[in-house]
Design a protein around this motif. Structure first.
Motif, PDB file in Angstrom:
ATOM      1  N   ILE A  36       0.830  -1.197   0.000  1.00 37.90           N
ATOM      2  CA  ILE A  36       0.000   0.000   0.000  1.00 37.90           C
ATOM      3  C   ILE A  36       0.871   1.257   0.000  1.00 37.90           C
ATOM      4  O   ILE A  36       1.737   1.423   0.844  1.00 37.90           O
ATOM      5  CB  ILE A  36      -0.910  -0.001   1.228  1.00 37.90           C
ATOM      6  N   VAL A  37       0.635   2.151  -0.966  1.00 34.44           N
ATOM      7  CA  VAL A  37       1.366   3.411  -1.051  1.00 34.44           C
ATOM      8  C   VAL A  37       0.569   4.490  -0.323  1.00 34.44           C
ATOM      9  O   VAL A  37      -0.643   4.596  -0.506  1.00 34.44           O
ATOM     10  CB  VAL A  37       1.588   3.806  -2.525  1.00 34.44           C
ATOM     11  N   GLY A  38       1.261   5.290   0.487  1.00 30.88           N
ATOM     12  CA  GLY A  38       0.586   6.366   1.198  1.00 30.88           C
ATOM     13  C   GLY A  38      -0.319   5.876   2.297  1.00 30.88           C
ATOM     14  O   GLY A  38      -1.270   6.565   2.679  1.00 30.88           O
ATOM     15  N   GLY A  39      -0.035   4.689   2.831  1.00 30.38           N
ATOM     16  CA  GLY A  39      -0.894   4.107   3.847  1.00 30.38           C
ATOM     17  C   GLY A  39      -0.273   4.133   5.232  1.00 30.38           C
ATOM     18  O   GLY A  39       0.652   4.888   5.502  1.00 30.38           O
ATOM     19  N   PHE A  40      -0.762   3.267   6.108  1.00 26.41           N
ATOM     20  CA  PHE A  40      -0.331   3.234   7.496  1.00 26.41           C
ATOM     21  C   PHE A  40      -0.458   1.804   8.018  1.00 26.41           C
ATOM     22  O   PHE A  40      -1.241   1.003   7.484  1.00 26.41           O
ATOM     23  CB  PHE A  40      -1.187   4.191   8.333  1.00 26.41           C
ATOM     24  N   PRO A  41       0.299   1.450   9.063  1.00 28.18           N
ATOM     25  CA  PRO A  41       0.243   0.085   9.603  1.00 28.18           C
ATOM     26  C   PRO A  41      -1.107  -0.191  10.271  1.00 28.18           C
ATOM     27  O   PRO A  41      -1.698   0.690  10.896  1.00 28.18           O
ATOM     28  CB  PRO A  41       1.376   0.060  10.642  1.00 28.18           C
ATOM     29  N   VAL A  42      -1.580  -1.423  10.126  1.00 33.79           N
ATOM     30  CA  VAL A  42      -2.804  -1.858  10.801  1.00 33.79           C
ATOM     31  C   VAL A  42      -2.581  -3.249  11.367  1.00 33.79           C
ATOM     32  O   VAL A  42      -1.675  -3.971  10.933  1.00 33.79           O
ATOM     33  CB  VAL A  42      -4.021  -1.874   9.842  1.00 33.79           C
ATOM     34  N   ASP A  43      -3.405  -3.623  12.322  1.00 32.54           N
ATOM     35  CA  ASP A  43      -3.362  -4.975  12.896  1.00 32.54           C
ATOM     36  C   ASP A  43      -4.390  -5.827  12.177  1.00 32.54           C
ATOM     37  O   ASP A  43      -5.527  -5.393  11.974  1.00 32.54           O
ATOM     38  CB  ASP A  43      -3.678  -4.906  14.389  1.00 32.54           C
ATOM     39  N   VAL A  44      -3.997  -7.024  11.784  1.00 39.13           N
ATOM     40  CA  VAL A  44      -4.914  -7.887  11.047  1.00 39.13           C
ATOM     41  C   VAL A  44      -6.154  -8.229  11.883  1.00 39.13           C
ATOM     42  O   VAL A  44      -7.200  -8.583  11.328  1.00 39.13           O
ATOM     43  CB  VAL A  44      -4.197  -9.169  10.578  1.00 39.13           C
ATOM     44  N   ALA A  45      -6.064  -8.088  13.201  1.00 36.60           N
ATOM     45  CA  ALA A  45      -7.233  -8.333  14.048  1.00 36.60           C
ATOM     46  C   ALA A  45      -8.370  -7.371  13.733  1.00 36.60           C
ATOM     47  O   ALA A  45      -9.544  -7.678  13.977  1.00 36.60           O
ATOM     48  CB  ALA A  45      -6.845  -8.225  15.524  1.00 36.60           C
ATOM     49  N   ASP A  46      -8.033  -6.204  13.174  1.00 36.61           N
ATOM     50  CA  ASP A  46      -9.056  -5.218  12.813  1.00 36.61           C
ATOM     51  C   ASP A  46      -9.656  -5.477  11.435  1.00 36.61           C
ATOM     52  O   ASP A  46     -10.664  -4.868  11.070  1.00 36.61           O
ATOM     53  CB  ASP A  46      -8.462  -3.807  12.853  1.00 36.61           C
ATOM     54  N   SER A  47      -9.029  -6.339  10.652  1.00 41.15           N
ATOM     55  CA  SER A  47      -9.564  -6.738   9.341  1.00 41.15           C
ATOM     56  C   SER A  47      -9.225  -8.222   9.128  1.00 41.15           C
ATOM     57  O   SER A  47      -8.449  -8.570   8.237  1.00 41.15           O
ATOM     58  CB  SER A  47      -8.963  -5.895   8.208  1.00 41.15           C
ATOM     59  N   PRO A  48      -9.782  -9.106   9.975  1.00 44.34           N
ATOM     60  CA  PRO A  48      -9.379 -10.516   9.987  1.00 44.34           C
ATOM     61  C   PRO A  48      -9.672 -11.261   8.696  1.00 44.34           C
ATOM     62  O   PRO A  48      -9.150 -12.362   8.482  1.00 44.34           O
ATOM     63  CB  PRO A  48     -10.182 -11.097  11.163  1.00 44.34           C
ATOM     64  N   TRP A  49     -10.479 -10.678   7.821  1.00 41.10           N
ATOM     65  CA  TRP A  49     -10.795 -11.290   6.531  1.00 41.10           C
ATOM     66  C   TRP A  49      -9.713 -11.011   5.496  1.00 41.10           C
ATOM     67  O   TRP A  49      -9.751 -11.556   4.396  1.00 41.10           O
ATOM     68  CB  TRP A  49     -12.136 -10.758   6.022  1.00 41.10           C
ATOM     69  N   THR A  50      -8.720 -10.161   5.826  1.00 44.34           N
ATOM     70  CA  THR A  50      -7.602  -9.912   4.917  1.00 44.34           C
ATOM     71  C   THR A  50      -6.579 -11.025   5.062  1.00 44.34           C
ATOM     72  O   THR A  50      -6.071 -11.270   6.158  1.00 44.34           O
ATOM     73  CB  THR A  50      -6.924  -8.568   5.231  1.00 44.34           C
ATOM     74  N   VAL A  51      -6.285 -11.732   3.979  1.00 44.24           N
ATOM     75  CA  VAL A  51      -5.354 -12.858   4.027  1.00 44.24           C
ATOM     76  C   VAL A  51      -4.255 -12.666   2.996  1.00 44.24           C
ATOM     77  O   VAL A  51      -4.370 -11.866   2.067  1.00 44.24           O
ATOM     78  CB  VAL A  51      -6.081 -14.202   3.790  1.00 44.24           C
ATOM     79  N   ALA A  52      -3.178 -13.413   3.187  1.00 44.75           N
ATOM     80  CA  ALA A  52      -2.067 -13.417   2.236  1.00 44.75           C
ATOM     81  C   ALA A  52      -2.018 -14.759   1.525  1.00 44.75           C
ATOM     82  O   ALA A  52      -2.281 -15.806   2.131  1.00 44.75           O
ATOM     83  CB  ALA A  52      -0.744 -13.174   2.964  1.00 44.75           C
ATOM     84  N   LEU A  53      -1.691 -14.747   0.243  1.00 40.87           N
ATOM     85  CA  LEU A  53      -1.440 -15.979  -0.506  1.00 40.87           C
ATOM     86  C   LEU A  53       0.054 -16.269  -0.416  1.00 40.87           C
ATOM     87  O   LEU A  53       0.877 -15.360  -0.538  1.00 40.87           O
ATOM     88  CB  LEU A  53      -1.863 -15.834  -1.968  1.00 40.87           C
ATOM     89  N   SER A  54       0.386 -17.542  -0.215  1.00 44.23           N
ATOM     90  CA  SER A  54       1.767 -17.904   0.073  1.00 44.23           C
ATOM     91  C   SER A  54       2.209 -19.156  -0.666  1.00 44.23           C
ATOM     92  O   SER A  54       1.440 -20.109  -0.810  1.00 44.23           O
ATOM     93  CB  SER A  54       1.906 -18.129   1.587  1.00 44.23           C
ATOM     94  N   SER A  55       3.441 -19.132  -1.141  1.00 50.65           N
ATOM     95  CA  SER A  55       4.141 -20.328  -1.618  1.00 50.65           C
ATOM     96  C   SER A  55       5.612 -20.125  -1.267  1.00 50.65           C
ATOM     97  O   SER A  55       6.323 -19.380  -1.937  1.00 50.65           O
ATOM     98  CB  SER A  55       3.979 -20.535  -3.123  1.00 50.65           C
ATOM     99  N   ARG A  56       6.065 -20.745  -0.204  1.00 48.26           N
ATOM    100  CA  ARG A  56       7.451 -20.590   0.227  1.00 48.26           C
ATOM    101  C   ARG A  56       8.412 -21.173  -0.800  1.00 48.26           C
ATOM    102  O   ARG A  56       9.512 -20.644  -1.008  1.00 48.26           O
ATOM    103  CB  ARG A  56       7.654 -21.243   1.592  1.00 48.26           C
ATOM    104  N   ASP A  57       8.010 -22.281  -1.431  1.00 47.88           N
ATOM    105  CA  ASP A  57       8.890 -22.881  -2.434  1.00 47.88           C
ATOM    106  C   ASP A  57       9.159 -21.910  -3.576  1.00 47.88           C
ATOM    107  O   ASP A  57      10.267 -21.851  -4.114  1.00 47.88           O
ATOM    108  CB  ASP A  57       8.266 -24.162  -2.998  1.00 47.88           C
TER     109      ASP A  57
END
Length: 287
Positions: A36-57
């Motif tokens: 996010i450009v021009g944004g600010f830090p938030v805690d995922v507890a305040d938007s628990p439906w926000t998820v990350a997609l991950s593939s460590r490999d």
């Protein structure tokens, strides 16, 4: 401009500063989706439906393998951008990526907080057009259910949340400066829903860029620029009045005046998936 890939991990971040239209995902294992450009830090507890997609490999473990965003719209159902699941991003079709996960409840990607839930099944909109960027959505079915309070409702057609001028928030772990500065912790930016005419002027098509199509896309940002989604934020949520209205999709650069962010319009997604006007409660991941 951002490519549909994960406002996108598909190209080196340096290309995000060019005039080429690029999705917000990441195709190169070394690059991660924009923040996010021009944004600010938030805690995922305040938007628990926000998820990350991950593939460590594919993307390494420094940031939990994050390469795109997503949003939980049902206990086992996550929406994301179609371009995030392209083979040139993941290296193979999504159903053949053994460590494809959804990371939930984790503000800081360097920690082991929350959960990493396996993707049981994926469905990519077969009508997704990587030339116009239309139809940029996909559905993931999770192997384990999320708590009901980790799910957000979706705004159907006609909802006032889509009205021009409505205040909205976009969330992600993408590039925070437009120069390849990826966040390790979740961020958000305050933007406004903009008139379709503004994006139609900004993105008329031609020159290898996308085309703004109001029926399936949503225009949001600030008239003077400065706040926007960016590379690595693709597939993440745009929320207004407590309801999901868009998925981060594409744009030109990040936070540029006259180049607003373009989002997949959630009301159109509901219609195309046959989930009706009542939202997605109980919806199955793969249509």
């Amino acid at each position: 401009m951002r490519r549909p890939l994960a406002r996108a991990l598909a190209r080196p971040l340096a290309l995000a500063a060019t005039a080429a239209v690029i999705p917000f995902a990441c195709a190169a294992p070394a690059a991660s989706d924009s923040i996010i450009v021009g944004g600010f830090p938030v805690d995922v507890a305040d938007s628990p439906w926000t998820v990350a997609l991950s593939s460590r490999d594919r993307f390494g473990g420094t940031r939990s393998g994050q390469f795109c965003g997503g949003v939980a719209v049902g206990p086992t159902t996550v929406l994301t951008a179609a371009h995030c699941l392209r083979e040139d991003v993941l290296g193979s079709p999504p159903d053949e990526v053994p460590d494809l996960r959804v990371v939930t409840g984790r503000t800081d990607l360097r920690t082991d907080r929350g959960q990493e839930i396996a993707v049981r099944r994926s469905w990519v909109n077969p009508e997704y057009d990587d030339v116009t960027n239309a139809g940029d959505f996909a559905v993931l079915s999770l192997a384990e259910p999320l708590p009901q309070d980790s799910v957000i409702g979706a705004a159907a057609a006609g909802d006032p949340a889509y009205a021009e001028g409505t205040a909205a928030m976009v969330y992600g772990w993408g590039d925070v400066t437009g120069g390849g500065d990826y966040a390790t912790s979740l961020r958000a930016a305050r933007v406004h829903v903009l008139a379709d005419s503004r994006c139609e002027r900004a993105y008329p098509g031609g020159g290898g860029g996308g085309v703004y199509l109001a029926d399936s896309m949503l225009c949001a940002g600030e008239v003077l620029g400065g706040r926007d989604a960016c590379q690595g934020d693709s597939g993440g949520p745009l929320v207004a009045e407590g309801r999901l209205i868009g998925l981060v999709s594409w744009g030109s650069g990040c936070g540029r005046p006259g180049s607003p962010g373009v989002y997949a319009r959630v009301s159109d997604i509901l219609t195309k998936l046959g989930w009706g006007t009542g939202g997605v409660e109980g919806a199955q991941a793969a249509p």
